[in-house]
Design a protein around this motif. Structure first.
Motif, PDB file in Angstrom:
ATOM      1  N   ILE A  92     -46.470  22.124   8.476  1.00  0.00           N
ATOM      2  CA  ILE A  92     -46.336  20.943   7.603  1.00  0.00           C
ATOM      3  C   ILE A  92     -47.456  19.962   7.958  1.00  0.00           C
ATOM      4  O   ILE A  92     -47.666  19.658   9.142  1.00  0.00           O
ATOM      5  N   PRO A  93     -48.152  19.451   6.941  1.00  0.00           N
ATOM      6  CA  PRO A  93     -49.153  18.426   7.226  1.00  0.00           C
ATOM      7  C   PRO A  93     -48.452  17.138   7.679  1.00  0.00           C
ATOM      8  O   PRO A  93     -47.304  16.885   7.283  1.00  0.00           O
ATOM      9  N   SER A  94     -49.140  16.351   8.505  1.00  0.00           N
ATOM     10  CA  SER A  94     -48.564  15.072   8.932  1.00  0.00           C
ATOM     11  C   SER A  94     -49.602  13.976   8.743  1.00  0.00           C
ATOM     12  O   SER A  94     -50.776  14.266   8.538  1.00  0.00           O
ATOM     13  N   GLU A  99     -47.266   9.863  14.213  1.00  0.00           N
ATOM     14  CA  GLU A  99     -45.979   9.693  13.512  1.00  0.00           C
ATOM     15  C   GLU A  99     -45.115  10.950  13.669  1.00  0.00           C
ATOM     16  O   GLU A  99     -43.893  10.861  13.817  1.00  0.00           O
ATOM     17  N   ALA A 100     -45.757  12.113  13.649  1.00  0.00           N
ATOM     18  CA  ALA A 100     -44.992  13.365  13.747  1.00  0.00           C
ATOM     19  C   ALA A 100     -44.341  13.484  15.130  1.00  0.00           C
ATOM     20  O   ALA A 100     -43.210  13.959  15.262  1.00  0.00           O
ATOM     21  N   ILE A 101     -45.060  13.008  16.150  1.00  0.00           N
ATOM     22  CA  ILE A 101     -44.527  13.033  17.520  1.00  0.00           C
ATOM     23  C   ILE A 101     -43.387  12.016  17.642  1.00  0.00           C
ATOM     24  O   ILE A 101     -42.321  12.298  18.178  1.00  0.00           O
ATOM     25  N   PHE A 102     -43.630  10.839  17.111  1.00  0.00           N
ATOM     26  CA  PHE A 102     -42.632   9.766  17.193  1.00  0.00           C
ATOM     27  C   PHE A 102     -41.330  10.151  16.480  1.00  0.00           C
ATOM     28  O   PHE A 102     -40.235   9.931  16.991  1.00  0.00           O
ATOM     29  N   HIS A 103     -41.473  10.722  15.274  1.00  0.00           N
ATOM     30  CA  HIS A 103     -40.280  11.017  14.476  1.00  0.00           C
ATOM     31  C   HIS A 103     -39.509  12.251  14.946  1.00  0.00           C
ATOM     32  O   HIS A 103     -38.323  12.394  14.635  1.00  0.00           O
ATOM     33  N   PHE A 104     -40.173  13.142  15.666  1.00  0.00           N
ATOM     34  CA  PHE A 104     -39.562  14.432  15.998  1.00  0.00           C
ATOM     35  C   PHE A 104     -38.176  14.310  16.660  1.00  0.00           C
ATOM     36  O   PHE A 104     -37.208  14.925  16.214  1.00  0.00           O
ATOM     37  N   PRO A 105     -38.042  13.467  17.705  1.00  0.00           N
ATOM     38  CA  PRO A 105     -36.716  13.348  18.345  1.00  0.00           C
ATOM     39  C   PRO A 105     -35.643  12.778  17.427  1.00  0.00           C
ATOM     40  O   PRO A 105     -34.460  13.047  17.625  1.00  0.00           O
ATOM     41  N   LEU A 106     -36.033  12.027  16.414  1.00  0.00           N
ATOM     42  CA  LEU A 106     -35.031  11.491  15.477  1.00  0.00           C
ATOM     43  C   LEU A 106     -34.271  12.621  14.799  1.00  0.00           C
ATOM     44  O   LEU A 106     -33.119  12.477  14.431  1.00  0.00           O
ATOM     45  N   LYS A 258     -37.164  19.056   5.983  1.00  0.00           N
ATOM     46  CA  LYS A 258     -36.035  18.563   5.194  1.00  0.00           C
ATOM     47  C   LYS A 258     -35.804  17.060   5.442  1.00  0.00           C
ATOM     48  O   LYS A 258     -35.521  16.304   4.520  1.00  0.00           O
ATOM     49  N   TYR A 259     -35.929  16.655   6.723  1.00  0.00           N
ATOM     50  CA  TYR A 259     -35.609  15.254   7.034  1.00  0.00           C
ATOM     51  C   TYR A 259     -36.821  14.331   6.987  1.00  0.00           C
ATOM     52  O   TYR A 259     -36.670  13.113   6.945  1.00  0.00           O
ATOM     53  N   ARG A 260     -38.012  14.909   6.984  1.00  0.00           N
ATOM     54  CA  ARG A 260     -39.216  14.059   6.968  1.00  0.00           C
ATOM     55  C   ARG A 260     -39.346  13.272   5.667  1.00  0.00           C
ATOM     56  O   ARG A 260     -40.012  12.238   5.635  1.00  0.00           O
ATOM     57  N   PHE A 263     -38.748   9.639   5.966  1.00  0.00           N
ATOM     58  CA  PHE A 263     -39.635   8.758   6.741  1.00  0.00           C
ATOM     59  C   PHE A 263     -40.774   8.138   5.926  1.00  0.00           C
ATOM     60  O   PHE A 263     -41.450   7.238   6.402  1.00  0.00           O
ATOM     61  N   GLY A 264     -41.024   8.660   4.728  1.00  0.00           N
ATOM     62  CA  GLY A 264     -42.128   8.119   3.928  1.00  0.00           C
ATOM     63  C   GLY A 264     -43.485   8.392   4.546  1.00  0.00           C
ATOM     64  O   GLY A 264     -44.339   7.512   4.607  1.00  0.00           O
TER      65      GLY A 264
END
Ligand code: PLP
Length: 387
Positions: A92-94, A99-106, A258-260, A263-264
């Motif tokens: 998946i492009p980021s 942001e991809a690192i930050f959001h991952f644990p969410l 699915k969940y990204r 995040f916009g």
């Protein structure tokens, strides 16, 4: 206000930005070796592609990204690491890798479960900790040691910690130390994570900045339970474009996808097109490595002359320099700042950074040479003062 945010210290780089602003106001010429954002111009073909891709009608991009970009990434990955990626399900492009690192644990840490620890090294890129805290996970920091080549040794952690761990972050070539991990280390760490049902996340944004044989990717060892984060920021000098990708275990990637959408963070189509041509070209990356090599040589000479010890810079554009016993890196950084030289004290990267400082080879080759001459004087003055 969110309690987790209140507990956070200011982002270390914010402090540097403030200090630089004050100096600038005083009219001091600044040589900024702080933030890892080199100033070399973007390759013209990337800029031209971007301009030509701006559409007449602007519409929302998709989180999944364009098939053409995912195919280009898969092709690059195969050429570079000899690993096949399915562009439909494993990439998946980021919008950059931060942001991809930050959001991952969410998405992958359940803050209410007994398996909520996120393990990473110190010193480290600060976002592993921040993402963990915002997600309600529990950071577990492991001090990285020079005598262990700054490798995060999971095998030395108690079993009980590993049982409670949801995610592990590794980052080789490593920011801030420039340390490398051999394939055998990646294999051992991967195997241990498999044994304990831990998702192993490998931040690989520096794999393309190297001065010897190219560093490996975690996905060369296996994909199951493994995710890698790549970026065009360092490889192609595209920090301002915000473009990277996440790849690996297809179930994890599909769940993340699915969940990204919440995040916009979908990357604009014209950025994706510029990213596509960037991943398909190696010539501009080779040129960048040559420029960093030239800057690196300036500082190898300087630190040798000043008798400052550092890890050999085999990859990344960072020097991780050990200060003489008893010298505080904050005091040293403040002294250099008076001369317009900005460095990052080691503790900016966590407790494990004490006694070191980091420089990022950001200014031009000419400015590096100017700064080295000023640095020599400033260093001698500092050492006379403290001795
Ligand atoms: C280790 C590491 N990971 C990730 C990033 C994020 O880079 P970007 O968001 O520009 O891809 C950085 C940036 O400095 C970094 O040093």
């Amino acid at each position: 206000m969110n309690r987790k945010i209140r507990e956070l210290k200011p982002y270390p780089m914010d402090r540097l930005v403030k200090a630089k602003e004050e100096l600038r106001k005083k009219g001091v010429k600044i040589y900024d070796f702080g933030t890892g954002d080199p100033k070399e111009p973007t390759a013209p073909f990337i800029r031209e592609t971007l301009k030509a891709s701006v559409p007449e009608v602007s519409q929302y991009p998709t989180v999944k990204g364009k098939r053409e970009l995912r195919e280009a990434i898969a092709k690059w990955f195969k050429n570079r690491f000899n690993v096949e990626l399915d562009p439909e399900r494993e990439v998946i492009p980021s919008s950059g890798s931060k942001e991809a690192i930050f959001h991952f644990p969410l998405v992958f840490v359940d803050g209410d479960s007994g398996k909520r620890k996120v393990v990473f090294g110190t010193p480290a890129y600060p976002v592993y900790e921040r993402g963990t805290l915002f997600a309600g996970g529990e950071p577990f920091k492991v001090k990285l040691k020079e005598e262990e080549n700054f490798l995060l040794r999971l095998d030395k952690l108690p079993k009980s910690i590993l049982e409670e761990t949801a995610l592990v972050w590794i980052n080789y070539p490593h920011n801030p130390t420039g340390a490398l991990a051999p394939l055998s280390y990646l294999r051992d760490t991967y195997d241990l994570c498999r044994e304990y049902g831990i998702i192993l996340c490998s931040d690989e944004c520096y794999t393309e900045i190297y001065f010897q044989e190219p560093p490996p990717s975690l996905l060369q060892v296996g994909k199951e339970g493994a995710v890698v984060f790549h970026s065009l920021s360092k490889r192609s000098g595209l920090t301002g474009y915000r473009s990277g990708f996440v790849a690996g275990d297809k179930e994890i990637i599909q769940t993340y996808l699915k969940y990204r959408s919440s995040f916009g963070v979908a990357s604009p189509d014209f950025i994706q097109e510029a990213a596509r041509v960037a991943w398909l070209d190696e010539a501009h990356v080779r040129e960048r490595r040559e420029v960093f090599k030239e800057k690196k040589e300036v500082f190898e000479e300087l630190f040798k002359e000043l008798n400052l010890k550092h890890l050999p810079v085999k990859a990344t554009f960072y020097f991780w320099v050990r200060l003489p016993e008893g010298v505080s890196s904050q005091d040293y950084a403040l002294h250099l700042l008076k001369y317009g030289i900005v460095i990052s004290p080691g503790e900016f990267f966590g407790e494990g950074g004490e006694g070191y400082f980091r420089i990022a080879l950001v200014p031009s080759v000419k400015e590096c040479k100017e700064a080295a001459a000023i640095w020599k004087r400033a260093h001698r003055e500092f050492m006379e003062k403290v001795s």
